[in-house]
Design a protein around this motif. Sequence first.
Motif, PDB file in Angstrom:
ATOM      1  N   LEU A   1       6.887  47.734 -18.289  1.00 48.85           N
ATOM      2  CA  LEU A   1       5.720  47.769 -16.997  1.00 48.85           C
ATOM      3  C   LEU A   1       6.798  48.442 -15.919  1.00 48.85           C
ATOM      4  O   LEU A   1       6.617  49.163 -15.468  1.00 48.85           O
ATOM      5  N   GLY A   2       8.002  48.821 -17.235  1.00 46.74           N
ATOM      6  CA  GLY A   2       8.708  49.838 -15.770  1.00 46.74           C
ATOM      7  C   GLY A   2       9.471  48.863 -15.386  1.00 46.74           C
ATOM      8  O   GLY A   2      10.377  49.876 -14.435  1.00 46.74           O
ATOM      9  N   LEU A   3       9.539  47.595 -14.955  1.00 48.70           N
ATOM     10  CA  LEU A   3       9.740  47.382 -14.187  1.00 48.70           C
ATOM     11  C   LEU A   3      11.331  46.233 -14.391  1.00 48.70           C
ATOM     12  O   LEU A   3      11.667  45.625 -14.821  1.00 48.70           O
ATOM     13  N   VAL A   4      12.491  46.289 -13.359  1.00 48.21           N
ATOM     14  CA  VAL A   4      14.117  45.430 -13.900  1.00 48.21           C
ATOM     15  C   VAL A   4      13.828  44.949 -12.755  1.00 48.21           C
ATOM     16  O   VAL A   4      13.977  45.228 -10.764  1.00 48.21           O
ATOM     17  N   PHE A   5      14.517  43.868 -12.244  1.00 43.90           N
ATOM     18  CA  PHE A   5      15.192  42.730 -11.492  1.00 43.90           C
ATOM     19  C   PHE A   5      16.463  42.788 -11.121  1.00 43.90           C
ATOM     20  O   PHE A   5      17.142  41.827 -12.374  1.00 43.90           O
ATOM     21  N   ARG A   6      17.176  42.959 -10.286  1.00 48.93           N
ATOM     22  CA  ARG A   6      18.672  42.795 -10.374  1.00 48.93           C
ATOM     23  C   ARG A   6      19.186  41.564  -8.833  1.00 48.93           C
ATOM     24  O   ARG A   6      18.000  41.647  -7.851  1.00 48.93           O
ATOM     25  N   GLU A   7      19.883  41.345  -9.170  1.00 48.98           N
ATOM     26  CA  GLU A   7      20.384  40.176  -8.028  1.00 48.98           C
ATOM     27  C   GLU A   7      21.863  40.471  -6.922  1.00 48.98           C
ATOM     28  O   GLU A   7      22.676  40.990  -8.038  1.00 48.98           O
ATOM     29  N   TYR A   8      21.673  39.941  -6.083  1.00 46.70           N
ATOM     30  CA  TYR A   8      23.306  40.388  -5.079  1.00 46.70           C
ATOM     31  C   TYR A   8      23.109  39.343  -4.363  1.00 46.70           C
ATOM     32  O   TYR A   8      22.575  38.679  -3.629  1.00 46.70           O
ATOM     33  N   PRO A   9      24.510  38.724  -4.668  1.00 50.51           N
ATOM     34  CA  PRO A   9      24.971  37.470  -4.196  1.00 50.51           C
ATOM     35  C   PRO A   9      25.432  37.211  -2.470  1.00 50.51           C
ATOM     36  O   PRO A   9      26.198  38.667  -2.340  1.00 50.51           O
ATOM     37  N   LEU A  10      24.606  36.589  -1.903  1.00 57.64           N
ATOM     38  CA  LEU A  10      25.775  36.408  -0.199  1.00 57.64           C
ATOM     39  C   LEU A  10      26.336  35.900  -0.005  1.00 57.64           C
ATOM     40  O   LEU A  10      26.708  34.878  -0.907  1.00 57.64           O
ATOM     41  N   HIS A  11      26.977  35.987   1.030  1.00 58.91           N
ATOM     42  CA  HIS A  11      28.196  34.638   1.481  1.00 58.91           C
ATOM     43  C   HIS A  11      27.678  33.427   1.478  1.00 58.91           C
ATOM     44  O   HIS A  11      28.477  32.901   1.550  1.00 58.91           O
ATOM     45  N   ASP A  12      26.499  33.244   1.718  1.00 59.33           N
ATOM     46  CA  ASP A  12      26.062  31.648   2.241  1.00 59.33           C
ATOM     47  C   ASP A  12      25.814  31.015   0.605  1.00 59.33           C
ATOM     48  O   ASP A  12      25.207  29.916   0.202  1.00 59.33           O
ATOM     49  N   GLY A  13      26.144  31.381  -0.330  1.00 61.30           N
ATOM     50  CA  GLY A  13      25.363  30.990  -1.817  1.00 61.30           C
ATOM     51  C   GLY A  13      24.098  31.548  -1.575  1.00 61.30           C
ATOM     52  O   GLY A  13      23.875  30.735  -3.098  1.00 61.30           O
ATOM     53  N   THR A  14      23.139  31.789  -0.710  1.00 65.76           N
ATOM     54  CA  THR A  14      22.234  33.046  -1.454  1.00 65.76           C
ATOM     55  C   THR A  14      22.336  34.293  -2.397  1.00 65.76           C
ATOM     56  O   THR A  14      23.495  34.329  -2.202  1.00 65.76           O
ATOM     57  N   HIS A  15      21.381  34.343  -2.456  1.00 66.93           N
ATOM     58  CA  HIS A  15      21.054  35.719  -3.664  1.00 66.93           C
ATOM     59  C   HIS A  15      19.913  35.882  -3.476  1.00 66.93           C
ATOM     60  O   HIS A  15      19.134  35.598  -3.550  1.00 66.93           O
ATOM     61  N   PHE A  16      20.094  37.846  -3.763  1.00 70.42           N
ATOM     62  CA  PHE A  16      18.629  38.295  -3.531  1.00 70.42           C
ATOM     63  C   PHE A  16      18.577  39.163  -4.394  1.00 70.42           C
ATOM     64  O   PHE A  16      19.443  39.246  -5.047  1.00 70.42           O
ATOM     65  N   VAL A  17      17.305  38.481  -5.314  1.00 65.33           N
ATOM     66  CA  VAL A  17      16.970  39.446  -6.152  1.00 65.33           C
ATOM     67  C   VAL A  17      16.028  40.225  -5.665  1.00 65.33           C
ATOM     68  O   VAL A  17      15.442  39.920  -4.834  1.00 65.33           O
ATOM     69  N   VAL A  18      16.269  41.168  -6.555  1.00 65.04           N
ATOM     70  CA  VAL A  18      14.961  42.466  -5.513  1.00 65.04           C
ATOM     71  C   VAL A  18      14.701  43.528  -7.448  1.00 65.04           C
ATOM     72  O   VAL A  18      16.317  44.315  -7.693  1.00 65.04           O
ATOM     73  N   GLY A  19      13.701  43.778  -7.021  1.00 64.92           N
ATOM     74  CA  GLY A  19      13.037  44.410  -8.701  1.00 64.92           C
ATOM     75  C   GLY A  19      12.330  45.999  -8.262  1.00 64.92           C
ATOM     76  O   GLY A  19      12.220  45.937  -6.931  1.00 64.92           O
ATOM     77  N   VAL A  20      12.827  47.071  -8.854  1.00 66.56           N
ATOM     78  CA  VAL A  20      12.348  48.251  -8.954  1.00 66.56           C
ATOM     79  C   VAL A  20      11.680  48.666  -9.819  1.00 66.56           C
ATOM     80  O   VAL A  20      11.644  48.209 -11.151  1.00 66.56           O
TER      81      VAL A  20
END
Length: 489
Positions: A400-419
């Motif tokens: 599908l040409g999709l990739v998902f990466r994550e970025y850690p946030l200071h409160d212990g949660t993290h963003f998962v961003v797919g492009v």
Amino acid sequence: MVLNGNGVDLMKKMQQPKRRKLTMSKGFSVTDILGEQSKASAPAGQPMKVVMLPIGDIQPNPQNAIYEIGDVGMLQADIAEHGLRTPLEVAPAQGGKYMLIAGHRRHTACLGLHDSGDKRFDLLPCVITDYGDPDEELVALITSNATARELTDGERLRQYEALKGALTRLKAEGKVDGRVREELARRTGEGSGTLARLNAISARCIPEVKEMLEKGEITFTRAYECSKLYKVQQVTYARCGYNSMPEIEEAYQKSIRKWLLKEALKPYLQVADYGPNSNQWNYLNRVKIEKFEQTTEIDGQSFKAGGDFRGSEYMVVQQLDPSDPEEVIAEKGFYLRDLYQRAKCLYMSDEDRQAENQQKESDKSQKAAAAAAEKELEAEVVAILGDYDNWKKVAYAKELGLVFREYPLHDGTHFVVGVDETSRKTGWVGLPYDVYFYARFDADGNRVDVHDGKPSPLNYFTCWRSGALLDDFLKTDIKKAKAKESVDK
């Protein structure tokens, strides 16, 4: 006694022996006329006399222009079939003629039948009354019409004005006992509230509004509402219900502002607080004005400023009508905030001015520091997003040409961003992809709210998006991290 137009006693003539019984035109009889005498009126103390008068000798009363004759078709048909069962009331006029007091619609109907060739209406039964006073005659005319039929709003107003004028004159001559308003109510059947509204419309409404009422273009209520307004506002309000007031011409506004600052408001502005430590926007408390009223003349025009300023933000200046000082022809609201700022140039002390300048320099430095910090923060966010390709990869859908990466946030949660890899942009500032998907997860892998990282059963940010919406979330995270770091130190 019943007399004909020549003064002959009809009853006596009918009783003479060996003479043919007098018969009148179809629809009339002496018995009917005598039986209807109680329906006609005559001044107290005068005997009621019904006479037959030539229709050509009976003239409509000009005063009856108060009322509209309207369509008399049905009335005419009834009279043609049953005759004129109620005599007309007339008063002697010049040249041996008679002026109608009551019965204008009946007279109009009979006149139409007579003009069509019906000889039965050559003579009409009438009661002759002589009031001897034009105003008494007018009162009698109005009284006979006031409750005889439903009146239009225009007729009610004209009737009120005419009757009030006549009764007022008669009152001055000592011919009316009691109050004029009580007599108005008795003769028209109107309540005190309606009479008060009629009086307001009569006294306050301009001719254009009265004409609209008479033509049925506006309601009685709308006309009464107009009476509460200044004359320049009435036509616009009558037409569209909008209460507008013309603005004072620009040529006068500069002079008015100068008058307010240097004369009218000077006692208040001189003692106002212009210090930098007060609330910058709290000018109402700085200028201690509650109730105020001043007038001035500018280029031959009168202006009045004033009002109750508790809770108000501006001072209204009104331009008065030269012919009637109670009328306002234009107005302008001058904001107290603007007047306060202008007054600072005139009345601020040197000490307060120096303190204000120092405060301005301090504010300027703080704004510059805040702008620099914001610029630094934006650069940091751009760098984080621009480094997306180096974030930790958590999933990849090659087909599908999709990739998902994550970025850690200071409160212990993290963003998962797919492009969508096909949406990559070269030379792009920030996230180098135009189309992306993102979600936020806690340390246990549970979906949480993207704004604050708290558990939430609903998440509206679960679709593919276009644009850099992640910037604000990352800025907030960085600010919280720095604030926590500052507290820890």
